[in-house]
Design an enzyme around this catalytic site. Sequence first.
Site, PDB file in Angstrom:
ATOM      1  N   CYS A   1       0.962  -1.167   0.048  1.00 34.33           N
ATOM      2  CA  CYS A   1      -0.021  -0.126  -0.042  1.00 34.33           C
ATOM      3  C   CYS A   1       0.749   1.299   0.062  1.00 34.33           C
ATOM      4  O   CYS A   1       1.520   1.522   1.165  1.00 34.33           O
ATOM      5  CB  CYS A   1      -0.933  -0.004   1.177  1.00 34.33           C
ATOM      6  SG  CYS A   1      -1.993   1.352   1.151  1.00 34.33           S
TER       7      CYS A   1
ATOM      8  N   CYS B   1      -0.547   4.067   1.947  1.00 40.27           N
ATOM      9  CA  CYS B   1      -0.412   3.865   3.412  1.00 40.27           C
ATOM     10  C   CYS B   1       1.113   4.165   3.868  1.00 40.27           C
ATOM     11  O   CYS B   1       1.382   4.908   4.979  1.00 40.27           O
ATOM     12  CB  CYS B   1      -0.637   2.361   3.975  1.00 40.27           C
ATOM     13  SG  CYS B   1      -2.435   1.885   3.255  1.00 40.27           S
ATOM     14  N   ASP B   2       1.956   3.668   2.903  1.00 43.65           N
ATOM     15  CA  ASP B   2       3.436   3.476   3.921  1.00 43.65           C
ATOM     16  C   ASP B   2       4.345   4.694   3.015  1.00 43.65           C
ATOM     17  O   ASP B   2       5.382   4.516   3.397  1.00 43.65           O
ATOM     18  CB  ASP B   2       3.987   2.245   3.695  1.00 43.65           C
ATOM     19  CG  ASP B   2       3.044   1.354   4.567  1.00 43.65           C
ATOM     20  OD1 ASP B   2       2.554   1.747   5.637  1.00 43.65           O
ATOM     21  OD2 ASP B   2       3.053  -0.004   4.317  1.00 43.65           O
TER      22      ASP B   2
END
Length: 321
Positions: A134, A137-138
């Site tokens: 992701c 996300c990261d």
Amino acid sequence: MNKVKCLIIGSGPAGYTAAIYAGRANLAPVLIEGPQLGGQLTTTTEVENFPGYPDGVDPFTMMDDMRRQAERFGTTFVSGIVTKVDFSVSPKKVWVEDTDLYEADAVIIATGASAKYLGIESERTYKGRGVSACATCDGFFYRKKTVAVVGGGDTACEEANYLAGLCEKVYMIVRKPFLRASEIMQQRVLNNPKIEVLFEHNTLQLTGDGKVQGADLIYRKGEPDEAMKHIDIDGFFLAIGHHPNTELFKDYIARDAEGYIITEGNSTQCYKSQMSNDKCQILPGIFAAGDCADPHYRQAIVAAGSGAKAAIEADKYIKSL
């Protein structure tokens, strides 16, 4: 046999949020936790984009906070995996580990989706330590660093472009001699000076001391000009798709070609399986929330919101019985 008003399957942000709302509605929900407490979110290293945690939060801590909040409002938690369901009857029947039967007036499916991986050993070794599925996300953790994205479709191109806005350099590792993405996405990637596309490359292994520091690739595997290549990277992002965890429900619930549960418009209500010849008919008492019904966003905050919607709709349905 256990009789309950509201049964929730899944313990990620969608499932826990549904439990909080169902508990506050005095539905005394039962939540089947499944094989991975906290869901796919717990495969990341830190959550920085969920409201209420201004300094970021460890995903296990966040999921534990949600779980305790659901417990506070009367949720009962059951450890185990759902192995069989029967949604053709009312109340709905759900079996845990093939032995424990639950009958529920309403069922909320929040089983999530699993990222597809390449299947190489080092992916597991560095999971959460440089390997991610992701970018949204990261990606923030790799600002001004060098990363690689695996894949050649629209998702891979989108993630590569997103990461290029944060990182110093982005490699795209593409096993074919072309991109499968739409023309506009291809042009965005090919015209971005920060992105280098490595066509006809496959990843053999990831390397590094405790975290990802590089990747060994093979060019044109099996061909006369086969060659090895090593790249230095700080992060390795998989963008080869997700698989929704919905196979168990296929005989009862309508799903799209990729297996995502199809819900009615903006509602979380599920349709009957097309296999039953009841196309486009609502399956009463069954609701879906989170990534198992969301092929687009795959974000914890979106999953939590859909969990709230599912619980509100389940409460309304139960009160109508």
